[in-house]
Design a protein around this motif. Structure first.
Motif, PDB file in Angstrom:
ATOM      1  N   THR A 359       0.735  -1.271  -0.048  1.00 25.00           N
ATOM      2  CA  THR A 359      -0.115  -0.030  -0.144  1.00 25.00           C
ATOM      3  C   THR A 359       0.799   1.203   0.109  1.00 25.00           C
ATOM      4  O   THR A 359       2.100   1.322   0.484  1.00 25.00           O
ATOM      5  CB  THR A 359      -0.959  -0.225   1.264  1.00 25.00           C
ATOM      6  OG1 THR A 359      -0.135   0.081   2.503  1.00 25.00           O
ATOM      7  CG2 THR A 359      -1.879  -1.294   1.333  1.00 25.00           C
ATOM      8  N   GLY A 360       0.261   2.377  -0.546  1.00 25.64           N
ATOM      9  CA  GLY A 360       0.760   3.497  -0.353  1.00 25.64           C
ATOM     10  C   GLY A 360      -0.264   4.464  -0.475  1.00 25.64           C
ATOM     11  O   GLY A 360      -1.512   4.316  -0.738  1.00 25.64           O
ATOM     12  N   CYS A 361      -0.009   5.954  -0.242  1.00 27.48           N
ATOM     13  CA  CYS A 361      -0.945   6.947  -0.159  1.00 27.48           C
ATOM     14  C   CYS A 361      -0.201   8.272  -0.476  1.00 27.48           C
ATOM     15  O   CYS A 361       0.792   8.564  -0.065  1.00 27.48           O
ATOM     16  CB  CYS A 361      -1.727   6.835   1.017  1.00 27.48           C
ATOM     17  SG  CYS A 361      -1.168   7.439   2.650  1.00 27.48           S
ATOM     18  N   VAL A 362      -1.168   9.045  -0.866  1.00 29.05           N
ATOM     19  CA  VAL A 362      -0.843  10.760  -1.009  1.00 29.05           C
ATOM     20  C   VAL A 362      -1.904  11.549  -0.257  1.00 29.05           C
ATOM     21  O   VAL A 362      -3.053  11.423  -0.576  1.00 29.05           O
ATOM     22  CB  VAL A 362      -0.858  10.997  -2.438  1.00 29.05           C
ATOM     23  CG1 VAL A 362      -0.028  12.421  -2.466  1.00 29.05           C
ATOM     24  CG2 VAL A 362      -0.013  10.131  -3.401  1.00 29.05           C
ATOM     25  N   GLY A 363      -1.339  12.314   0.661  1.00 28.80           N
ATOM     26  CA  GLY A 363      -2.373  12.996   1.737  1.00 28.80           C
ATOM     27  C   GLY A 363      -2.376  14.767   1.348  1.00 28.80           C
ATOM     28  O   GLY A 363      -1.256  14.913   0.874  1.00 28.80           O
ATOM     29  N   PHE A 364      -3.414  15.272   1.358  1.00 30.77           N
ATOM     30  CA  PHE A 364      -3.322  16.656   1.441  1.00 30.77           C
ATOM     31  C   PHE A 364      -4.472  17.054   2.461  1.00 30.77           C
ATOM     32  O   PHE A 364      -5.506  17.003   2.389  1.00 30.77           O
ATOM     33  CB  PHE A 364      -4.281  16.919   0.133  1.00 30.77           C
ATOM     34  CG  PHE A 364      -3.557  16.494  -1.485  1.00 30.77           C
ATOM     35  CD1 PHE A 364      -2.714  17.124  -2.217  1.00 30.77           C
ATOM     36  CD2 PHE A 364      -4.288  14.994  -1.742  1.00 30.77           C
ATOM     37  CE1 PHE A 364      -2.363  16.634  -3.229  1.00 30.77           C
ATOM     38  CE2 PHE A 364      -3.347  14.527  -3.000  1.00 30.77           C
ATOM     39  CZ  PHE A 364      -2.542  15.119  -3.738  1.00 30.77           C
ATOM     40  N   GLY A 365      -3.319  17.989   3.295  1.00 33.13           N
ATOM     41  CA  GLY A 365      -4.396  18.576   4.612  1.00 33.13           C
ATOM     42  C   GLY A 365      -4.845  20.051   3.958  1.00 33.13           C
ATOM     43  O   GLY A 365      -4.330  20.902   3.489  1.00 33.13           O
ATOM     44  N   ILE A 366      -6.331  19.810   3.674  1.00 24.84           N
ATOM     45  CA  ILE A 366      -6.904  21.033   2.903  1.00 24.84           C
ATOM     46  C   ILE A 366      -6.899  22.274   3.709  1.00 24.84           C
ATOM     47  O   ILE A 366      -6.480  23.317   2.853  1.00 24.84           O
ATOM     48  CB  ILE A 366      -8.537  20.505   2.665  1.00 24.84           C
ATOM     49  CG1 ILE A 366      -8.649  19.278   2.177  1.00 24.84           C
ATOM     50  CG2 ILE A 366      -9.193  21.608   2.098  1.00 24.84           C
ATOM     51  CD1 ILE A 366      -7.794  19.140   0.534  1.00 24.84           C
ATOM     52  N   GLU A 367      -7.016  22.330   4.938  1.00 26.21           N
ATOM     53  CA  GLU A 367      -6.923  23.635   5.666  1.00 26.21           C
ATOM     54  C   GLU A 367      -5.554  23.979   5.826  1.00 26.21           C
ATOM     55  O   GLU A 367      -5.271  25.366   5.295  1.00 26.21           O
ATOM     56  CB  GLU A 367      -7.348  23.349   7.045  1.00 26.21           C
ATOM     57  CG  GLU A 367      -8.793  23.099   7.340  1.00 26.21           C
ATOM     58  CD  GLU A 367      -9.246  21.743   7.494  1.00 26.21           C
ATOM     59  OE1 GLU A 367     -10.486  21.339   7.610  1.00 26.21           O
ATOM     60  OE2 GLU A 367      -8.376  20.802   6.732  1.00 26.21           O
ATOM     61  N   ARG A 368      -4.600  23.079   5.748  1.00 29.49           N
ATOM     62  CA  ARG A 368      -2.990  23.464   5.726  1.00 29.49           C
ATOM     63  C   ARG A 368      -2.779  24.183   4.395  1.00 29.49           C
ATOM     64  O   ARG A 368      -2.007  25.435   4.308  1.00 29.49           O
ATOM     65  CB  ARG A 368      -2.147  22.353   6.076  1.00 29.49           C
ATOM     66  CG  ARG A 368      -2.068  22.170   7.618  1.00 29.49           C
ATOM     67  CD  ARG A 368      -0.908  21.086   7.635  1.00 29.49           C
ATOM     68  NE  ARG A 368      -0.648  21.129   9.221  1.00 29.49           N
ATOM     69  CZ  ARG A 368       0.653  20.795   9.808  1.00 29.49           C
ATOM     70  NH1 ARG A 368       1.672  20.455   8.881  1.00 29.49           N
ATOM     71  NH2 ARG A 368       0.781  20.630  10.787  1.00 29.49           N
ATOM     72  N   TRP A 369      -3.129  23.632   3.335  1.00 30.69           N
ATOM     73  CA  TRP A 369      -2.863  24.227   2.106  1.00 30.69           C
ATOM     74  C   TRP A 369      -3.669  25.351   1.980  1.00 30.69           C
ATOM     75  O   TRP A 369      -3.045  26.653   1.337  1.00 30.69           O
ATOM     76  CB  TRP A 369      -3.584  23.512   0.935  1.00 30.69           C
ATOM     77  CG  TRP A 369      -2.786  22.346   0.503  1.00 30.69           C
ATOM     78  CD1 TRP A 369      -2.343  20.931   0.799  1.00 30.69           C
ATOM     79  CD2 TRP A 369      -1.909  22.320  -0.746  1.00 30.69           C
ATOM     80  NE1 TRP A 369      -1.623  20.242   0.080  1.00 30.69           N
ATOM     81  CE2 TRP A 369      -1.054  21.138  -0.922  1.00 30.69           C
ATOM     82  CE3 TRP A 369      -1.523  23.352  -1.630  1.00 30.69           C
ATOM     83  CZ2 TRP A 369      -0.231  21.040  -2.233  1.00 30.69           C
ATOM     84  CZ3 TRP A 369      -0.798  23.182  -2.800  1.00 30.69           C
ATOM     85  CH2 TRP A 369      -0.153  22.083  -2.862  1.00 30.69           C
TER      86      TRP A 369
END
Length: 400
Positions: A359-369
């Motif tokens: 497994t692998g994943c890409v995360g995007f912290g919306i508020e941080r962006w």
């Protein structure tokens, strides 16, 4: 009475000072402030345990983070210098304009235009990155997660300080009525309302969800995948308790995490992970963000921190996209690109053919962006990068 405790950091490599400061927030609940100054960590507190007890606990953390000689591999995959025309205190500006309402450190209500910016960013991550992966599926997850699921991910032993446990009053008429009566007599809910957990509440079966991808693996438990693997995207509300660290820029108690998750054969996951990094580079450059993609590790809260963190770095299992916060002269991680090998495939018995899935994943912290973008460009859209401004306006006009 306020006291100060000062502990020398001579035994600790400077690369670990930030990790120690973060962890020190969990040493005692009466800590008020933590600072790194002149080769020492200074802790202001009102602890009845006293400064000596706090110093002993901090020394334990120093032992943990300095144990062994593993070395920390450093590597940058990408750097981009952006114009950063805005240099003000963006949080103060957002509060002043009532764009955000701070309920307490790390907990916010977001209003326009911040709320629209969050939706646009998430839409961009889905359309510009996630949908470039063939056969992408989209899922929706609950905000709570089984404690047993977190047990399988080793979250209780790796990140115990983050966990928000959920429970409820026992299904017992006497307990429910006694609780209601005690609140009524006290004139409403108060912090000192007596609530002994061992009497009034059962052992928690659920916690608040700390990470989006855990639900994906839970949903694939005992399944055998076909082909090379699957790609899934989802956004979920995530919750992590970080103590006094919530006063730091971008450390939220409750936040939105968009993820793209890959489950399958090793080559399938690794190749898609590398493509994700390239797509992140494209977006950061196009939006003129002052940014860097660097090798990283998770903030394990364990005695074997050095072993786990060094292993992650040596195997290049985690990269972070960090965006500069100009008025603080620092950067924060807004996206991460992770490779877990067969850890979750084994934990949830997910197969690809006869072997455990990778497994692998890409995360995007919306508020941080959103916070980081505004920290670089401000609320005045005239200062925003041309490509970003045009895409945002087109998104608004389409009512997406």
């Amino acid at each position: 009475m306020t006291n100060e405790c000062v502990i020398s950091l001579q035994r600790l490599d400077p690369s670990q000072h930030g990790q120690l400061k973060y962890a020190a927030a969990f040493v005692d609940e009466h800590i008020e402030d933590i600072r790194l100054e002149d080769g020492a960590i200074r802790i202001t507190h009102r602890s009845p345990a006293g400064s000596e007890r706090i110093a002993d606990r901090v020394e334990r953390l120093i032992d943990r983070f300095s144990k062994g000689d593993f070395g920390f591999k450093e590597a940058n995959l990408f750097e981009h210098s952006g114009p950063m025309p805005y240099r003000g205190d963006i949080v103060a500006e957002l509060v002043r304009t009532k764009t955000i309402k701070m309920l307490e450190p790390g907990l916010f209500i977001f209003r326009e235009p911040f709320s629209s910016l969050m939706r646009f960013l998430d839409w961009s991550f889905v359309t510009r990155i996630a949908k470039r992966f063939e056969g992408l599926g989209e899922e929706q997850y609950p905000a709570v997660i089984h404690a047993e699921t977190l047990n399988k991910t080793n979250h209780f032993t790796s990140f115990p300080e983050h966990i928000h446990f959920l429970t409820h009053l026992r299904e017992d008429l006497d307990v429910i009525e006694a609780f209601s009566q005690s609140v009524r007599e006290a004139g409403g809910w108060k912090a000192e309302t007596p609530l002994p957990l061992d009497v009034h509440m059962p052992k928690p079966r659920f916690t608040m969800n700390p990470s989006t991808c855990y639900h994906c693996y839970e949903g694939l438990q005992d399944e055998t995948l076909e082909g090379d693997g699957i790609a899934v995207t989802a956004i979920a509300k995530c919750h992590r308790f970080e103590g006094k660290n919530h006063i730091d820029f971008g450390r939220l108690l409750d936040f939105s995490m968009r993820e793209i998750i890959f489950v399958g054969k090793p080559d399938y996951v690794k190749e898609n992970r590398l493509r994700s990094i390239e797509y992140l580079k494209e977006l950061a450059a196009e939006w003129e963000l002052d940014s860097v993609i660097e090798l990283a590790n998770d903030p394990f809260f364990t005695n074997d921190f050095q072993v786990k963190a060094s292993f992650q770095r040596q195997q290049e299992m985690k990269y972070e996209l960090r965006l500069t916060i100009p008025y603080l002269d620092k950067s924060i991680a807004c996206s991460s690109v992770n490779f877990h090998s067969t850890t979750f495939g084994n934990a949830f018995n997910i197969k690809i053919g006869k072997r455990s899935a990778v497994t692998g994943c890409v995360g995007f912290g919306i508020e941080r962006w959103a916070f980081a973008f505004l920290a670089q460009f401000g609320l005045d859209e005239a200062l925003w990068p041309k490509a970003f401004r045009e895409q945002y306006r087109e998104w608004q006009e389409k009512g997406l």
